[in-house]
Design a protein around this motif. Structure first.
Motif, short mmCIF file in Angstrom:
data_model
loop_
_atom_site.label_atom_id
_atom_site.label_comp_id
_atom_site.label_asym_id
_atom_site.label_seq_id
_atom_site.Cartn_x
_atom_site.Cartn_y
_atom_site.Cartn_z
N SER A 105 28.12 50.39 45.88
CA SER A 105 27.86 49.00 45.50
C SER A 105 27.95 48.81 43.99
O SER A 105 28.54 47.84 43.50
CB SER A 105 26.48 48.56 46.00
N LEU A 106 27.35 49.74 43.23
CA LEU A 106 27.36 49.64 41.78
C LEU A 106 28.76 49.83 41.20
O LEU A 106 29.10 49.25 40.15
CB LEU A 106 26.41 50.67 41.17
N LEU A 107 29.59 50.62 41.87
CA LEU A 107 30.93 50.87 41.38
C LEU A 107 31.93 49.79 41.78
O LEU A 107 32.80 49.40 40.99
CB LEU A 107 31.43 52.23 41.90
N MET A 108 31.79 49.29 43.01
CA MET A 108 32.85 48.43 43.54
C MET A 108 32.51 46.94 43.58
O MET A 108 33.42 46.10 43.51
CB MET A 108 33.25 48.91 44.94
N PHE A 109 31.24 46.58 43.71
CA PHE A 109 30.91 45.16 43.75
C PHE A 109 31.24 44.42 42.45
O PHE A 109 31.64 43.26 42.49
CB PHE A 109 29.44 44.94 44.12
N PRO A 110 31.09 45.06 41.27
CA PRO A 110 31.51 44.35 40.05
C PRO A 110 32.99 43.96 40.09
O PRO A 110 33.38 42.91 39.57
CB PRO A 110 31.23 45.37 38.94
N LEU A 111 33.81 44.79 40.73
CA LEU A 111 35.24 44.50 40.83
C LEU A 111 35.51 43.46 41.93
O LEU A 111 36.39 42.61 41.78
CB LEU A 111 36.01 45.79 41.12
N GLN A 112 34.73 43.54 43.01
CA GLN A 112 34.90 42.55 44.08
C GLN A 112 34.52 41.15 43.61
O GLN A 112 35.29 40.19 43.78
CB GLN A 112 34.05 42.94 45.29
N ILE A 113 33.36 41.04 43.00
CA ILE A 113 32.94 39.71 42.52
C ILE A 113 33.78 39.31 41.31
O ILE A 113 34.00 38.13 41.04
CB ILE A 113 31.43 39.68 42.18
N GLY A 114 34.28 40.32 40.58
CA GLY A 114 35.15 40.03 39.45
C GLY A 114 36.41 39.30 39.89
O GLY A 114 36.82 38.33 39.25
N LEU A 115 37.00 39.75 41.00
CA LEU A 115 38.19 39.06 41.49
C LEU A 115 37.87 37.62 41.85
O LEU A 115 38.60 36.70 41.46
CB LEU A 115 38.75 39.78 42.72
N GLU A 116 36.79 37.41 42.59
CA GLU A 116 36.45 36.05 43.02
C GLU A 116 36.15 35.14 41.83
O GLU A 116 36.56 33.98 41.80
CB GLU A 116 35.28 36.09 44.00
N GLU A 117 35.43 35.67 40.86
CA GLU A 117 35.10 34.85 39.69
C GLU A 117 36.31 34.59 38.80
O GLU A 117 36.55 33.46 38.38
CB GLU A 117 33.97 35.51 38.88
N TYR A 118 37.06 35.63 38.52
CA TYR A 118 38.22 35.45 37.65
C TYR A 118 39.31 34.62 38.33
O TYR A 118 40.05 33.90 37.65
CB TYR A 118 38.79 36.81 37.24
N LEU A 119 39.40 34.68 39.65
CA LEU A 119 40.40 33.89 40.36
C LEU A 119 39.98 32.43 40.48
O LEU A 119 40.76 31.53 40.17
CB LEU A 119 40.65 34.49 41.75
N PHE A 120 38.73 32.19 40.93
CA PHE A 120 38.29 30.82 41.19
C PHE A 120 37.75 30.14 39.94
O PHE A 120 38.29 29.12 39.48
CB PHE A 120 37.22 30.80 42.29
N ARG A 121 36.65 30.64 39.39
CA ARG A 121 36.06 30.00 38.21
C ARG A 121 36.87 30.27 36.95
O ARG A 121 36.72 29.57 35.95
CB ARG A 121 34.63 30.51 38.00
N GLY A 122 37.74 31.28 36.96
CA GLY A 122 38.55 31.59 35.80
C GLY A 122 39.94 30.99 35.88
O GLY A 122 40.17 29.86 35.46
#
Length: 313
Positions: free
Chosen positions: A145-162
């Motif tokens: 979770s600590l390794l992969m969730f930052p990248l998972q939520i990163g995609l959603e945030e950078y794609l949608f809110r970014g």
């Protein structure tokens, strides 16, 4: 330059935008379309159970599910840098550098809030959840979770809110439309989750409401930092604190809901959106001294002077 105006620092030819969206979000769009037109006869929860029986462990299943997000985030960053000729900083924030203290504060805010709410719920009725803590499995889950969730939520945030919010914003020349559009699309992205089949369309209130909250954070604060921290904290706890048989995240969490059906949790869907989220926004507004809400959320987007187009590395 405000956050949406950061898009002017890159090359924004329509074909580049369309290509980027197809390559990065095509998998999600295809999944949504499939379930919209062909998903009526599919028991999502039953299919998920069959898949879980075929794999070594829930932790392995979680890692496999998160892997596409990691790849697509890397692809998005590559396209922004090479195709749009923009820095990743311009996709992240309007500040001269990323403010990691904002990420940390937002993360702690949602984690503490969620733990307090869980504690109240558990104290009120302990029968709703059951302890299933396994030290070894939980440790592996926490590491993944600590390794992969930052990248998972990163995609959603950078794609949608970014990326999407910025590109739509400079196209329509306002802020309210990309805010609403990205919130709805964010909700639709989760439309194929097992929770939707189990709980019903009411859960879309939570998904779209969460997208709206994250969008407001981004516009008011001129950056993704708060949204990134909040989203990471939310997903981290969703994976490690409590799971359910009908959840999209089948993990070796510390607790599991005992209810066979999700209907008893409907109040937990509406409550955060109508009560908790406004309180969290109020806290953030006070801490970061947000002002001029009308312009920040509903104002026009104007092209800045050419000298401001230079990318800040």
């Amino acid at each position: 330059m405000n956050y949406i105006q950061q898009a002017y620092k890159g090359e924004n030819e329509p074909w580049k935008i369309v290509l980027t969206l197809i390559l990065v979000s095509g998998l999600f769009v295809g999944n949504i379309i499939y379930f919209m037109f062909f998903g009526d006869g599919i028991d999502v929860i039953e299919e998920q159970k069959k898949l879980l029986e075929m794999i070594p462990s829930k932790n392995f299943w979680l890692a496999i599910n998160l892997l596409p997000f990691v790849i697509l985030l890397g692809l998005l960053f590559l396209l922004v840098k090479s195709l749009h000729k923009r820095s990743l900083l311009s996709l992240t924030t309007a500040r001269p550098k990323v403010d990691w203290s904002r990420v940390a504060f937002s993360f702690l805010l949602i984690v503490i809030t969620a733990l307090v709410l869980f504690g109240i719920s558990y104290y009120s009725d302990p029968s709703l959840v059951e302890l299933q803590f396994n030290p070894l499995k939980f440790t592996i889950l926490l590491i993944i979770s600590l390794l992969m969730f930052p990248l998972q939520i990163g995609l959603e945030e950078y794609l949608f809110r970014g990326y999407l919010m910025q590109q739509v914003g400079i196209l329509v020349k306002n802020k309210w439309f990309p805010l609403i559009l990205t919130s709805v699309l964010f909700g639709l992205l989760h439309g194929a989750n097992p929770e939707v089949a189990e709980i019903g369309s009411i859960i879309m209130v939570y998904y779209i409401g969460t997208g709206l909250l994250l969008g407001i954070m981004t516009l008011m604060d001129d950056g993704l930092e708060l949204a990134l921290g909040f989203h990471f904290g939310n997903n981290l706890l969703a994976a490690t604190l409590v799971t359910a048989k009908w959840s999209a995240l089948q993990t070796d969490a510390a607790f599991v809901y005992t209810a066979e059906e999700a209907s008893t949790q409907i109040s937990e869907i509406v409550l955060p959106v109508l009560i908790i989220y406004p309180i969290l926004l109020f806290i953030l507004a006070k801490k970061y001294k947000w002002t001029n809400w009308k312009d920040k959320l509903f104002g026009k987007v104007k092209a800045p002077p050419k000298e401001n187009y230079k990318i800040i590395e």
